[in-house]
Design a protein around this motif. Structure first.
Motif, PDB file in Angstrom:
ATOM      1  N   THR A  39       0.823  -1.210   0.000  1.00  0.00           N
ATOM      2  CA  THR A  39       0.000   0.000   0.000  1.00  0.00           C
ATOM      3  C   THR A  39       0.857   1.259   0.000  1.00  0.00           C
ATOM      4  N   SER A  45      -1.009  10.542   1.214  1.00  0.00           N
ATOM      5  CA  SER A  45      -2.468  10.397   1.279  1.00  0.00           C
ATOM      6  C   SER A  45      -2.935   9.144   0.541  1.00  0.00           C
ATOM      7  N   GLU A  46      -2.244   8.769  -0.527  1.00  0.00           N
ATOM      8  CA  GLU A  46      -2.575   7.521  -1.225  1.00  0.00           C
ATOM      9  C   GLU A  46      -2.239   6.318  -0.357  1.00  0.00           C
ATOM     10  N   GLN A  48      -2.120   6.258   2.888  1.00  0.00           N
ATOM     11  CA  GLN A  48      -3.110   6.221   3.968  1.00  0.00           C
ATOM     12  C   GLN A  48      -4.436   5.648   3.470  1.00  0.00           C
ATOM     13  N   ARG A  49      -4.891   6.107   2.318  1.00  0.00           N
ATOM     14  CA  ARG A  49      -6.158   5.634   1.760  1.00  0.00           C
ATOM     15  C   ARG A  49      -6.109   4.135   1.478  1.00  0.00           C
ATOM     16  N   ASP A  50      -5.049   3.700   0.787  1.00  0.00           N
ATOM     17  CA  ASP A  50      -4.944   2.290   0.409  1.00  0.00           C
ATOM     18  C   ASP A  50      -4.804   1.387   1.635  1.00  0.00           C
ATOM     19  N   MET A  53      -8.147   1.197   3.373  1.00  0.00           N
ATOM     20  CA  MET A  53      -9.077   0.361   2.609  1.00  0.00           C
ATOM     21  C   MET A  53      -8.833  -1.124   2.916  1.00  0.00           C
TER      22      MET A  53
END
Length: 72
Positions: A39, A45-46, A48-50, A53
């Motif tokens: 991830t 931010s990517e 963190q998002r991944d 998820m």
């Protein structure tokens, strides 16, 4: 209303066991992806998002795998 007997029949059914087995495999694959840093990206931010998820998917699978009937 769902009785304990009906619940136990459902949980012991071969199809239910097969679905639970597949979910367990998916959970292991997701945990492996996290542990291998899959991830991680150059954008925080990517990442963190991944990561969030995948963690959410693991939590959802855990909720299904650990369903209990009241009193169990």
């Amino acid at each position: 209303m769902l009785t304990q007997e009906t619940y136990n029949e459902w949980k012991g059914h071969p199809a239910t066991k097969e679905v639970f087995g597949e979910l367990a495999k998916i959970k292991i694959n997701l945990m492996t992806a996290l542990s291998q840093g899959q991830t991680l990206s150059g954008d925080a931010s990517e990442t963190q998002r991944d990561t969030a998820m995948i963690i959410g998917q693991i939590q959802g699978i855990n909720q299904v795998l650990h369903i209990t009937f009241e009193g169990e």
